[in-house]
Design a protein around this motif. Structure first.
Motif, PDB file in Angstrom:
ATOM      1  N   ALA A  22      -3.097  31.893  52.181  1.00 33.31           N
ATOM      2  CA  ALA A  22      -1.901  31.810  52.570  1.00 33.31           C
ATOM      3  C   ALA A  22      -2.059  31.787  54.033  1.00 33.31           C
ATOM      4  O   ALA A  22      -0.977  31.657  54.996  1.00 33.31           O
ATOM      5  CB  ALA A  22      -0.969  32.096  52.148  1.00 33.31           C
ATOM      6  N   SER A  23      -2.176  33.313  54.822  1.00 40.41           N
ATOM      7  CA  SER A  23      -2.547  33.322  56.128  1.00 40.41           C
ATOM      8  C   SER A  23      -3.246  32.552  56.687  1.00 40.41           C
ATOM      9  O   SER A  23      -2.058  32.648  58.318  1.00 40.41           O
ATOM     10  CB  SER A  23      -3.343  35.058  55.879  1.00 40.41           C
ATOM     11  OG  SER A  23      -3.224  35.577  57.801  1.00 40.41           O
ATOM     12  N   PHE A  24      -3.724  31.220  57.059  1.00 36.68           N
ATOM     13  CA  PHE A  24      -4.699  30.473  57.271  1.00 36.68           C
ATOM     14  C   PHE A  24      -4.152  29.778  57.410  1.00 36.68           C
ATOM     15  O   PHE A  24      -3.955  28.547  58.530  1.00 36.68           O
ATOM     16  CB  PHE A  24      -6.449  30.247  56.266  1.00 36.68           C
ATOM     17  CG  PHE A  24      -7.071  29.026  57.010  1.00 36.68           C
ATOM     18  CD1 PHE A  24      -8.065  29.458  58.321  1.00 36.68           C
ATOM     19  CD2 PHE A  24      -6.799  27.552  56.876  1.00 36.68           C
ATOM     20  CE1 PHE A  24      -8.497  28.364  59.591  1.00 36.68           C
ATOM     21  CE2 PHE A  24      -7.545  26.983  57.655  1.00 36.68           C
ATOM     22  CZ  PHE A  24      -8.505  27.950  58.131  1.00 36.68           C
ATOM     23  N   ALA A  25      -3.164  29.358  56.320  1.00 40.23           N
ATOM     24  CA  ALA A  25      -2.156  27.682  56.251  1.00 40.23           C
ATOM     25  C   ALA A  25      -1.308  27.978  57.578  1.00 40.23           C
ATOM     26  O   ALA A  25      -0.539  27.259  58.185  1.00 40.23           O
ATOM     27  CB  ALA A  25      -2.165  27.699  54.864  1.00 40.23           C
ATOM     28  N   ASN A  26      -1.121  28.969  57.067  1.00 39.91           N
ATOM     29  CA  ASN A  26      -0.128  29.576  58.142  1.00 39.91           C
ATOM     30  C   ASN A  26      -0.101  29.441  59.760  1.00 39.91           C
ATOM     31  O   ASN A  26       1.003  28.877  60.367  1.00 39.91           O
ATOM     32  CB  ASN A  26       0.696  31.386  57.672  1.00 39.91           C
ATOM     33  CG  ASN A  26       2.710  31.412  58.620  1.00 39.91           C
ATOM     34  OD1 ASN A  26       3.060  30.725  58.553  1.00 39.91           O
ATOM     35  ND2 ASN A  26       2.510  32.817  59.412  1.00 39.91           N
ATOM     36  N   THR A  27      -1.121  30.179  59.988  1.00 40.82           N
ATOM     37  CA  THR A  27      -1.611  30.517  61.189  1.00 40.82           C
ATOM     38  C   THR A  27      -1.951  28.174  61.650  1.00 40.82           C
ATOM     39  O   THR A  27      -2.115  28.173  63.390  1.00 40.82           O
ATOM     40  CB  THR A  27      -2.844  30.640  60.928  1.00 40.82           C
ATOM     41  OG1 THR A  27      -2.917  32.312  60.991  1.00 40.82           O
ATOM     42  CG2 THR A  27      -3.658  30.818  62.551  1.00 40.82           C
ATOM     43  N   LEU A  28      -2.045  28.066  61.555  1.00 41.12           N
ATOM     44  CA  LEU A  28      -2.940  26.230  61.140  1.00 41.12           C
ATOM     45  C   LEU A  28      -1.705  26.181  61.281  1.00 41.12           C
ATOM     46  O   LEU A  28      -1.487  24.794  62.159  1.00 41.12           O
ATOM     47  CB  LEU A  28      -3.369  25.723  59.639  1.00 41.12           C
ATOM     48  CG  LEU A  28      -3.829  24.664  60.106  1.00 41.12           C
ATOM     49  CD1 LEU A  28      -4.796  24.001  61.826  1.00 41.12           C
ATOM     50  CD2 LEU A  28      -4.737  23.935  58.902  1.00 41.12           C
ATOM     51  N   THR A  32       0.335  23.801  65.705  1.00 41.25           N
ATOM     52  CA  THR A  32       0.469  23.036  65.543  1.00 41.25           C
ATOM     53  C   THR A  32       1.566  22.031  65.688  1.00 41.25           C
ATOM     54  O   THR A  32       1.838  21.091  66.027  1.00 41.25           O
ATOM     55  CB  THR A  32      -0.541  22.078  64.325  1.00 41.25           C
ATOM     56  OG1 THR A  32      -0.517  22.336  63.172  1.00 41.25           O
ATOM     57  CG2 THR A  32      -2.458  22.352  64.476  1.00 41.25           C
ATOM     58  N   ASN A  33       2.728  22.921  65.767  1.00 40.86           N
ATOM     59  CA  ASN A  33       3.860  22.951  65.483  1.00 40.86           C
ATOM     60  C   ASN A  33       5.006  23.674  66.397  1.00 40.86           C
ATOM     61  O   ASN A  33       4.486  25.315  66.360  1.00 40.86           O
ATOM     62  CB  ASN A  33       4.296  22.049  63.702  1.00 40.86           C
ATOM     63  CG  ASN A  33       4.208  22.116  63.071  1.00 40.86           C
ATOM     64  OD1 ASN A  33       4.641  20.636  63.212  1.00 40.86           O
ATOM     65  ND2 ASN A  33       2.774  21.551  62.496  1.00 40.86           N
ATOM     66  N   ASN A  34       6.025  23.791  66.744  1.00 35.39           N
ATOM     67  CA  ASN A  34       6.548  24.300  67.431  1.00 35.39           C
ATOM     68  C   ASN A  34       7.595  24.645  66.894  1.00 35.39           C
ATOM     69  O   ASN A  34       8.128  24.721  65.547  1.00 35.39           O
ATOM     70  CB  ASN A  34       7.692  24.130  68.487  1.00 35.39           C
ATOM     71  CG  ASN A  34       8.360  25.610  69.135  1.00 35.39           C
ATOM     72  OD1 ASN A  34       8.644  26.631  68.852  1.00 35.39           O
ATOM     73  ND2 ASN A  34       8.654  24.575  70.101  1.00 35.39           N
ATOM     74  N   SER A  43       1.689  17.030  58.501  1.00 41.78           N
ATOM     75  CA  SER A  43       0.112  15.974  58.668  1.00 41.78           C
ATOM     76  C   SER A  43      -0.877  16.178  59.270  1.00 41.78           C
ATOM     77  O   SER A  43      -1.790  16.188  59.214  1.00 41.78           O
ATOM     78  CB  SER A  43       0.557  14.827  59.375  1.00 41.78           C
ATOM     79  OG  SER A  43       1.386  15.110  60.099  1.00 41.78           O
ATOM     80  N   THR A  44      -0.986  16.725  60.692  1.00 39.33           N
ATOM     81  CA  THR A  44      -1.603  17.142  61.030  1.00 39.33           C
ATOM     82  C   THR A  44      -2.823  19.009  60.463  1.00 39.33           C
ATOM     83  O   THR A  44      -3.851  18.030  60.815  1.00 39.33           O
ATOM     84  CB  THR A  44      -1.523  17.457  62.778  1.00 39.33           C
ATOM     85  OG1 THR A  44      -0.757  16.167  63.871  1.00 39.33           O
ATOM     86  CG2 THR A  44      -2.465  18.409  63.442  1.00 39.33           C
ATOM     87  N   PRO A  45      -2.128  19.614  60.362  1.00 44.81           N
ATOM     88  CA  PRO A  45      -2.751  20.505  59.908  1.00 44.81           C
ATOM     89  C   PRO A  45      -3.307  20.394  58.605  1.00 44.81           C
ATOM     90  O   PRO A  45      -4.332  20.954  58.382  1.00 44.81           O
ATOM     91  CB  PRO A  45      -1.698  21.781  59.108  1.00 44.81           C
ATOM     92  CG  PRO A  45      -0.048  20.702  59.798  1.00 44.81           C
ATOM     93  CD  PRO A  45      -0.892  19.758  60.330  1.00 44.81           C
ATOM     94  N   LEU A  46      -2.995  19.119  57.346  1.00 48.56           N
ATOM     95  CA  LEU A  46      -3.370  19.127  56.590  1.00 48.56           C
ATOM     96  C   LEU A  46      -4.320  17.876  56.949  1.00 48.56           C
ATOM     97  O   LEU A  46      -6.223  18.272  56.557  1.00 48.56           O
ATOM     98  CB  LEU A  46      -2.227  17.962  55.896  1.00 48.56           C
ATOM     99  CG  LEU A  46      -3.117  17.183  54.492  1.00 48.56           C
ATOM    100  CD1 LEU A  46      -3.406  18.504  53.305  1.00 48.56           C
ATOM    101  CD2 LEU A  46      -2.150  16.202  53.937  1.00 48.56           C
ATOM    102  N   SER A  47      -4.875  17.427  58.054  1.00 50.11           N
ATOM    103  CA  SER A  47      -5.740  16.587  58.712  1.00 50.11           C
ATOM    104  C   SER A  47      -7.049  17.352  58.775  1.00 50.11           C
ATOM    105  O   SER A  47      -8.014  16.725  58.879  1.00 50.11           O
ATOM    106  CB  SER A  47      -5.512  15.248  59.129  1.00 50.11           C
ATOM    107  OG  SER A  47      -4.645  14.631  59.121  1.00 50.11           O
ATOM    108  N   ARG A  48      -7.217  18.053  59.667  1.00 52.04           N
ATOM    109  CA  ARG A  48      -7.206  19.252  59.987  1.00 52.04           C
ATOM    110  C   ARG A  48      -8.327  19.909  59.079  1.00 52.04           C
ATOM    111  O   ARG A  48      -9.242  20.174  58.752  1.00 52.04           O
ATOM    112  CB  ARG A  48      -7.031  20.175  60.856  1.00 52.04           C
ATOM    113  CG  ARG A  48      -8.593  21.142  61.180  1.00 52.04           C
ATOM    114  CD  ARG A  48      -7.525  21.707  62.597  1.00 52.04           C
ATOM    115  NE  ARG A  48      -8.686  22.835  63.290  1.00 52.04           N
ATOM    116  CZ  ARG A  48      -8.268  24.239  64.081  1.00 52.04           C
ATOM    117  NH1 ARG A  48      -7.112  24.097  64.429  1.00 52.04           N
ATOM    118  NH2 ARG A  48      -9.115  24.832  64.392  1.00 52.04           N
ATOM    119  N   VAL A  49      -7.234  20.509  57.603  1.00 51.65           N
ATOM    120  CA  VAL A  49      -7.788  20.916  56.328  1.00 51.65           C
ATOM    121  C   VAL A  49      -9.370  20.520  55.895  1.00 51.65           C
ATOM    122  O   VAL A  49     -10.432  20.300  54.971  1.00 51.65           O
ATOM    123  CB  VAL A  49      -6.908  21.066  56.171  1.00 51.65           C
ATOM    124  CG1 VAL A  49      -7.805  21.649  54.317  1.00 51.65           C
ATOM    125  CG2 VAL A  49      -6.461  22.353  56.178  1.00 51.65           C
TER     126      VAL A  49
END
Length: 463
Positions: A22-28, A32-34, A43-49
């Motif tokens: 959860a912490s890693f997802a929040n940071t990601l 990538t967003n404001n 979509s960007t953080p999901l693509s990175r994962v």
């Protein structure tokens, strides 16, 4: 990476023990967003994962392809070693199983048979011991029944009394057995022995106690006084029989006295005997005090009363002599004296003396050094208030006492001194002196006791 190839994946983050999805997802998402944008672009953080997962999967596939042969070879070696160990262990297990079966057949089964035989033998031995104990109890019960301490007359009756006391102790010793090795263990489980104890032993013990106490309470070596107020000494036969009766009764009550737990011969106090002797002394004192108080109101009977009082004191003198020469009988239930008891007895003169005869425990109980002295002093303390009562009441009795004060003084002193002149037969119990008339010997110097008695009676008359 272990092979040095470059990678875009931060393995240290994923391999951290404190990694939190959860912490890693929040940071990601925040990177990538404001945070103020609405809506967020996921979509960007999901693509990175997904890219990271694909990279990790590719890396695993590469490592597996390169290390497949070494892994298979190592697994084959481990499997072969395991099969070899299993084969060797199987043969060893089979050998151990065969050895156990052989031991079970040659040792265990035989041991079980031997243990059954041992149990049977122990039970048989316990049955034999119990049967012997029951037989001995019944034999002792027959002995106690044949003693018949009530109907057997004379000296034989009192010998039967002592034998009955010994038999009672033997029975009580058997009933008190607490260890398997003790004779009589388990007698409470046999109905016939319970009946013997409850319906025969206890009543017989009470009867023997009562007979012995009655003998001590009736002890007297002085015959009734003559017309001139003099008491006659008993004959040699009467004195010897009375002494024998007293000695037997004292030994009987000593043996049947309650026994404290773990009592030893050095510390045992025969309370039943001591209470009976105290009762004898108290009865003599009360009877004498009542008789003297009555005689003080009826002076013509004074001579006879003083003779009876003197004779009663002579009985006490004889009682003291007999008890002084009586050693405590051997008690089968007393614990033998230990070395500590012996050293204490040596250092304590009173304890040593109490073991040597039956008189010393009585003197200690009465807190006196002499039974006659205790008798006269107790009698004096009982007479004084009665004389005061007569004097305070006044009348003919008080005037008569005052007018006969000198006569009373002389007669009371003579009464005490006459009590000190005891028959040789009564005191010594033998025929060491011969001659005509009653032969007497003076026992002790009782001038002080005479003074105490005279003052207890004449003293109130002088006021």
């Amino acid at each position: 990476m272990s092979d040095g190839e470059p990678s875009y994946i931060d393995y240290e983050t994923f391999l951290d023990p404190d990694f939190s999805p959860a912490s890693f997802a929040n940071t990601l998402v925040l990177s990538t967003n404001n945070a103020t944008d609405t809506p967020l672009d996921l979509s960007t953080p999901l693509s990175r994962v997904l890219f990271d997962l694909q990279e990790i999967d590719t890396h695993i596939h590469t490592l597996t392809s390169k290390s497949a042969l070494p892994l298979l070879s190592h697994t084959q070696d481990q499997t072969a070693a395991a099969e070899h160990i299993l084969n060797e262990a199987g043969s060893q297990i089979a050998s151990v199983t065969q050895g156990y079966e052989r031991l079970e057949k040659e040792v265990l089964q035989k041991w079980q048979a031997a243990d059954e035989a041992r149990i049977a033998a122990e039970n048989s031995l316990a049955t034999v011991r119990l049967a012997r104990a029951v037989a001995r109890c019944l034999t002792l019960g027959r002995q106690l029944e044949s003693a018949d301490v009530v109907s057997v007359p004379g000296k034989e009756g009192f010998r039967a009394l002592e034998r009955a006391a010994q038999t009672i102790l033997n029975l009580k010793q058997m009933f008190s057995a607490s260890s398997v090795d003790d004779e009589g263990y388990g007698l409470d489980r046999v109905k016939v022995t319970r009946t013997l104890r409850n319906e025969f032993l206890i009543p017989a013990e009470n009867l023997v106690k009562s007979r012995a106490q009655q003998t001590i309470n009736r002890f007297s070596l002085s015959n009734p006084g003559t017309s001139n107020g003099q008491s006659l000494p008993s004959s040699y036969k009467q004195a010897r029989e009375a002494r024998s009766r007293l000695a037997t009764a004292s030994a009987t009550l000593y043996l049947l006295s309650p026994l404290p737990q773990n009592a030893s011969a050095a510390t045992f106090k025969p309370e039943l005997l001591l209470s009976t002797l105290r009762g004898y002394m108290q009865t003599a004192i009360v009877t004498s005090a009542n008789a003297l108080a009555k005689a003080l109101s009826q002076l013509p009977t004074m001579d006879r009363t003083l003779a009876d009082v003197s004779a009663r004191c002579q009985d006490i003198v004889t009682l003291e002599s007999i008890l002084r020469n009586l050693r405590p009988p051997s008690h089968p239930l007393l614990v033998p004296a230990t070395d500590a008891d012996r050293s204490t007895a040596i250092s304590d003169a009173a304890t040593s003396a109490s073991r040597s005869n039956l008189l010393q425990p009585l003197l200690e109980t009465l807190d006196t050094s002499s039974l006659p002295s205790y008798y006269w002093r107790s009698l004096a303390s009982s007479l004084n208030p009665r004389v005061n009562e007569i004097v305070n009441r006044g009348g003919v009795s008080a005037r008569t006492l005052r007018s006969n004060r000198d006569r009373l003084k002389t007669e009371l002193r003579e009464c005490v001194l006459r009590a000190s002149r005891v028959s040789v037969t009564n005191v010594l119990g033998d025929r060491s002196r011969t001659g005509t008339g009653p032969e007497t010997v003076e026992v002790g110097n009782w001038q002080q006791e005479a003074t105490v008695i005279v003052n207890s009676v004449v003293g109130p008359l002088s006021r």
